[in-house]
Design a protein around this motif. Structure first.
Motif, mmCIF file in Angstrom:
data_model
loop_
_atom_site.group_PDB
_atom_site.id
_atom_site.type_symbol
_atom_site.label_atom_id
_atom_site.label_comp_id
_atom_site.label_asym_id
_atom_site.label_seq_id
_atom_site.Cartn_x
_atom_site.Cartn_y
_atom_site.Cartn_z
ATOM 1 N N ARG A 180 0.608 -1.192 -0.022
ATOM 2 C CA ARG A 180 -0.259 0.144 -0.178
ATOM 3 C C ARG A 180 0.966 1.285 0.226
ATOM 4 O O ARG A 180 0.802 2.122 -0.875
ATOM 5 N N SER A 181 2.239 1.192 0.836
ATOM 6 C CA SER A 181 3.093 2.359 0.898
ATOM 7 C C SER A 181 3.405 2.761 -0.505
ATOM 8 O O SER A 181 3.470 3.773 -1.156
ATOM 9 N N TYR A 182 4.335 1.671 -0.747
ATOM 10 C CA TYR A 182 4.650 1.987 -2.368
ATOM 11 C C TYR A 182 3.845 2.159 -3.281
ATOM 12 O O TYR A 182 3.957 3.238 -4.586
ATOM 13 N N ALA A 183 2.518 1.245 -3.509
ATOM 14 C CA ALA A 183 1.702 2.267 -4.336
ATOM 15 C C ALA A 183 1.126 3.408 -4.610
ATOM 16 O O ALA A 183 0.769 4.263 -5.224
ATOM 17 N N ALA A 184 0.707 4.230 -2.838
ATOM 18 C CA ALA A 184 0.546 5.554 -2.723
ATOM 19 C C ALA A 184 1.921 6.540 -3.328
ATOM 20 O O ALA A 184 1.073 7.464 -3.818
ATOM 21 N N VAL A 185 2.890 6.190 -3.011
ATOM 22 C CA VAL A 185 4.209 6.813 -3.151
ATOM 23 C C VAL A 185 4.357 6.917 -4.569
ATOM 24 O O VAL A 185 5.022 7.745 -5.098
ATOM 25 N N LYS A 186 4.537 5.538 -5.529
ATOM 26 C CA LYS A 186 4.183 5.570 -6.853
ATOM 27 C C LYS A 186 3.099 6.312 -7.790
ATOM 28 O O LYS A 186 3.623 6.940 -7.729
ATOM 29 N N PHE A 187 2.341 6.408 -6.502
ATOM 30 C CA PHE A 187 1.152 7.614 -7.048
ATOM 31 C C PHE A 187 1.262 9.220 -7.024
ATOM 32 O O PHE A 187 1.589 9.674 -7.995
ATOM 33 N N LEU A 188 2.165 9.133 -6.424
ATOM 34 C CA LEU A 188 2.098 10.712 -5.858
ATOM 35 C C LEU A 188 3.500 10.932 -6.909
ATOM 36 O O LEU A 188 4.159 12.199 -7.371
ATOM 37 N N LEU A 189 4.323 10.478 -6.671
ATOM 38 C CA LEU A 189 5.591 10.720 -7.340
ATOM 39 C C LEU A 189 5.340 11.071 -9.094
ATOM 40 O O LEU A 189 5.390 11.313 -9.587
ATOM 41 N N TYR A 190 4.537 9.384 -9.814
ATOM 42 C CA TYR A 190 4.433 9.839 -10.346
ATOM 43 C C TYR A 190 3.687 10.781 -11.265
ATOM 44 O O TYR A 190 4.262 12.408 -12.284
ATOM 45 N N ASN A 191 2.707 11.404 -10.506
ATOM 46 C CA ASN A 191 2.102 12.678 -10.997
ATOM 47 C C ASN A 191 2.372 14.472 -10.700
ATOM 48 O O ASN A 191 2.539 14.984 -11.159
ATOM 49 N N LEU A 192 3.130 13.905 -9.952
ATOM 50 C CA LEU A 192 3.769 15.015 -9.472
ATOM 51 C C LEU A 192 5.038 15.496 -9.996
ATOM 52 O O LEU A 192 4.906 16.172 -10.892
ATOM 53 N N ALA A 193 5.687 14.428 -11.232
ATOM 54 C CA ALA A 193 6.364 14.676 -12.084
ATOM 55 C C ALA A 193 5.753 15.241 -13.192
ATOM 56 O O ALA A 193 6.367 16.205 -13.780
ATOM 57 N N GLY A 194 4.619 15.083 -13.511
ATOM 58 C CA GLY A 194 3.986 15.504 -14.754
ATOM 59 C C GLY A 194 3.992 17.185 -14.580
ATOM 60 O O GLY A 194 3.475 17.534 -15.209
ATOM 61 N N GLY A 195 3.308 16.496 -12.658
ATOM 62 C CA GLY A 195 2.816 18.163 -12.965
ATOM 63 C C GLY A 195 4.636 19.586 -12.261
ATOM 64 O O GLY A 195 3.525 20.998 -12.993
ATOM 65 N N LEU A 196 5.175 18.764 -12.406
ATOM 66 C CA LEU A 196 6.318 19.644 -12.781
ATOM 67 C C LEU A 196 6.274 20.493 -13.337
ATOM 68 O O LEU A 196 6.894 21.243 -14.092
ATOM 69 N N VAL A 197 6.417 19.468 -14.615
ATOM 70 C CA VAL A 197 6.775 19.303 -16.277
ATOM 71 C C VAL A 197 5.421 20.369 -17.290
ATOM 72 O O VAL A 197 6.285 21.506 -17.553
ATOM 73 N N MET A 198 4.470 20.038 -16.285
ATOM 74 C CA MET A 198 2.989 21.387 -16.830
ATOM 75 C C MET A 198 3.530 22.464 -15.917
ATOM 76 O O MET A 198 2.712 23.054 -16.592
ATOM 77 N N LEU A 199 3.887 22.919 -15.010
ATOM 78 C CA LEU A 199 4.291 23.884 -14.638
ATOM 79 C C LEU A 199 4.901 25.126 -14.809
ATOM 80 O O LEU A 199 4.677 26.520 -15.307
ATOM 81 N N ALA A 200 5.890 24.125 -15.517
ATOM 82 C CA ALA A 200 7.307 25.068 -16.080
ATOM 83 C C ALA A 200 6.547 25.507 -17.861
ATOM 84 O O ALA A 200 6.552 26.384 -17.968
ATOM 85 N N ALA A 201 5.797 24.692 -18.006
ATOM 86 C CA ALA A 201 5.061 25.216 -19.614
ATOM 87 C C ALA A 201 4.063 25.935 -19.444
ATOM 88 O O ALA A 201 3.594 26.885 -19.971
ATOM 89 N N VAL A 202 3.298 25.948 -17.819
ATOM 90 C CA VAL A 202 2.324 26.976 -17.999
ATOM 91 C C VAL A 202 3.185 28.575 -17.324
ATOM 92 O O VAL A 202 2.163 29.517 -17.571
ATOM 93 N N ILE A 203 3.995 28.256 -17.086
ATOM 94 C CA ILE A 203 4.552 29.751 -16.978
ATOM 95 C C ILE A 203 5.784 30.507 -18.170
ATOM 96 O O ILE A 203 5.352 31.383 -18.709
ATOM 97 N N GLY A 204 5.119 28.962 -18.869
ATOM 98 C CA GLY A 204 6.156 29.582 -20.423
ATOM 99 C C GLY A 204 4.695 30.452 -21.317
ATOM 100 O O GLY A 204 4.989 31.153 -21.753
ATOM 101 N N LEU A 205 4.084 29.956 -20.807
ATOM 102 C CA LEU A 205 2.601 30.362 -21.807
ATOM 103 C C LEU A 205 2.014 31.851 -21.033
ATOM 104 O O LEU A 205 2.116 31.975 -21.532
ATOM 105 N N PHE A 206 2.322 31.593 -19.817
ATOM 106 C CA PHE A 206 2.656 33.291 -19.209
ATOM 107 C C PHE A 206 3.030 34.519 -20.039
ATOM 108 O O PHE A 206 2.862 35.425 -20.329
#
Length: 552
Positions: A180-206
């Motif tokens: 359960r701990s592994y699944a939760a951490v994997k879920f969080l890390l995958y989505n956070l990594a994607g979110g960080l890439v998106m944040l750079a794109a959001v700033i670029g759009l601005f």
């Protein structure tokens, strides 16, 4: 000032989450009923949103706009198109069933751990918090506001997976806790990594909007108007990079192969209601955002990326279905089936046809209902037997016929049987894809065959035949609470399967706007159809293989 209906609809579950968490430790039942009451009130408000939405009106309706962080061009802006309104209604519809199905899930944690904290209150508060954040995501028309809630929903989901995971683990409680701990951490890390890439794109759009417009903005309606008028110009390379930044985050959330690997772990280790929350609610934000942001803001880059995206979607369809066929764990089977279904949704989005995108939107809604029905019944089955392994079942229909019957309907909906709601959406996706990309559409139909295989084999191994295990012999059938959870979902699958018109009327205008953003029209038929209202055309018919002449 008009009534802020969208804000109130999203704020209600947020306030309900705080109130539920504050219920005294000794009042577990009161916390459950409070959470259920809040979710039902939210459902009513989402119904009002759907009723007030005018398909023939403006693109974004029930709009709200207030200054927030003025120095950075961030505003609190909400508004829904037909797609957003439909998905808000889906979210609000499913959460009461999630709460009802998980009525005793947190009690087991509390009794097992004998802890001082209040797991029951926390469990239902987290569900309501997720609902609030998802509702804002479907209504946000400010790109930065969307990003905040797109990321924030990961936190309550992390605790729901890791802290309230499935206890039916074959390897024992200690190994189950690690998984359960592994699944939760994997879920969080995958989505956070994607979110960080998106944040750079959001700033670029601005930055790009500031260069073109003189003042940076995150407002989606303003950006769309500026793109349509030519005031907002983005170089080819920059647009492609920005598209990839947004698309990467949405592909993780969706999830799309090869960024999908967190989903089987998360759904397998979560309780069945939380698994429904993941795949039927949270993951829809990813495919919704592809329509709203990728295609709307970056039409040229979307067209450039279409061949690759269609290839990834096709792999998702076939790969998810093939792995579902070979699964021994019931919940992981449903997880891989969902990966296949999300492949169909992305296929419809990037087919760039009205049938494809309309079908993709309907697929989001109907997949949510069908997966909820199948997963919740599977959860009831697992809670009785204490095992997720398919081999531990057999002959269930002899001792629990209602449970077996509802399981069958959920399974048949998952394989898109005609007469059930998902058939309509899958058919539209395939028609829309075939009309522009016939080879892709033909290959994708193999996913239907594989779906029939994994669903029917699952039903055969668990429900039919003799009762092979002593634990099955005394298995009770569905109780009143469980029937109250499953029966409305089955009824919706049947009703929308034969009469999807109320939903298509809301969705179709939004699809037309999206197609206009990417400057696409449906392909013209290769063989012109004669105008049969013109009597002069009645005698122009020439059968295939004939050069003409008289005919009857």
């Amino acid at each position: 000032m008009s009534f802020p209906l969208l804000t109130v609809t999203a704020a209600l579950p947020a306030v309900g989450a705080v109130a539920t968490a504050a219920v005294p430790a000794t009042r577990r039942t009161a916390a459950k009923w409070l959470a259920l009451a809040v979710s039902l009130a939210t459902l009513v408000l989402s119904g009002v949103v759907l009723a007030r939405f005018d398909p023939g009106g403006a693109r974004y309706q029930l709009t709200e706009s207030h200054a927030w962080i003025s120095d950075f061009g961030v505003r609190y802006e909400l508004g829904v198109d037909g797609i957003g309104a439909a998905l808000m209604a889906l979210t609000a519809l499913l959460v009461p069933f999630v709460i009802g199905a998980g009525w005793h899930d947190a009690d087991q944690v509390e009794e097992r751990e004998n802890s001082r904290w209040r797991p029951t209150q926390g469990f239902f508060a987290l569900i309501l918090a997720v609902e609030a954040m998802v509702l804002v995501s479907f209504a946000a028309t400010d790109v930065f506001l969307f990003y905040i809630f797109f990321e924030a929903m990961l936190i309550p989901m992390y605790f729901l997976i890791g802290g309230f995971g499935d206890r039916a683990h074959a390897a024992g409680e200690e190994e189950g806790a690690k998984q359960r701990s592994y699944a939760a951490v994997k879920f969080l890390l995958y989505n956070l990594a994607g979110g960080l890439v998106m944040l750079a794109a959001v700033i670029g759009l601005f930055v790009v909007s500031a260069d073109s417009l003189g003042e940076g903005t995150f407002s989606l309606p303003e950006l769309l108007r500026a793109r349509a008028s030519g005031d907002l110009t983005i170089s080819t390379t920059t647009e492609r990079l920005l598209f990839l930044g947004f698309f990467a985050a949405f592909a993780v959330k969706a999830p799309l192969w090869p960024l999908h690997t967190w989903l089987p772990n998360a759904m397998g280790e979560a309780t069945a209601p939380v698994a429904v929350l993941i795949t039927a609610v949270v993951d829809k934000v990813g495919t919704f955002a592809m329509l709203r942001f990728c295609l709307g803001l970056f039409p040229n880059a979307s067209e450039w990326a279409t061949p690759v995206v269609l290839g990834l979607a096709l792999v998702s369809v076939l790969y998810g279905a093939l792995l579902a066929v070979g699964q021994r764990d019931m919940k992981r089977l449903i997880a891989y089936a969902s990966i296949s279904h999300f492949g169909f949704i992305v296929l419809g989005v990037f087919a760039m046809t009205s049938q494809g995108q309309g079908g993709a939107t309907l697929y989001m809604v109907f997949h949510g209902i069908s997966t909820a029905a199948l997963m919740l019944v599977a959860g009831f089955l697992i809670s009785r037997r204490g095992s997720r392994l398919i081999a531990d079942y057999g002959g269930v229909q002899k001792v629990a016929p209602v449970l077996a019957g509802t399981f069958l309907v959920g399974g048949l909906a998952t394989l898109s049987l005609p007469g059930l709601a998902p058939f309509v959406s899958e058919f539209l996706v395939l028609v829309g894809t075939f009309s522009r990309y016939p080879v892709v559409g033909i290959i994708a139909t193999a996913g239907i065959v594989l779906a029939a295989l994994y669903v029917l084999v699952l039903y055969q191994r668990t429900m039919t035949g003799p009762v092979r295990k002593p634990e099955i012999e005394g298995m009770p059938d569905l109780k009143v609470r469980e029937l109250a959870v499953v029966a409305p979902l089955v009824a919706l699958l049947l009703f929308l399967g034969v009469f999807p018109k109320p939903l298509t009327e809301i969705v179709n205008p939004a699809v037309e706007h999206t197609l206009s953003d990417v400057q696409k029209k449906d392909p013209e038929p290769q063989h012109p159809v004669a105008d049969h209202t013109d009597p002069s055309a009645w005698f122009d018919y020439k059968p295939a293989g004939h050069g003409g002449g008289d005919h009857e």
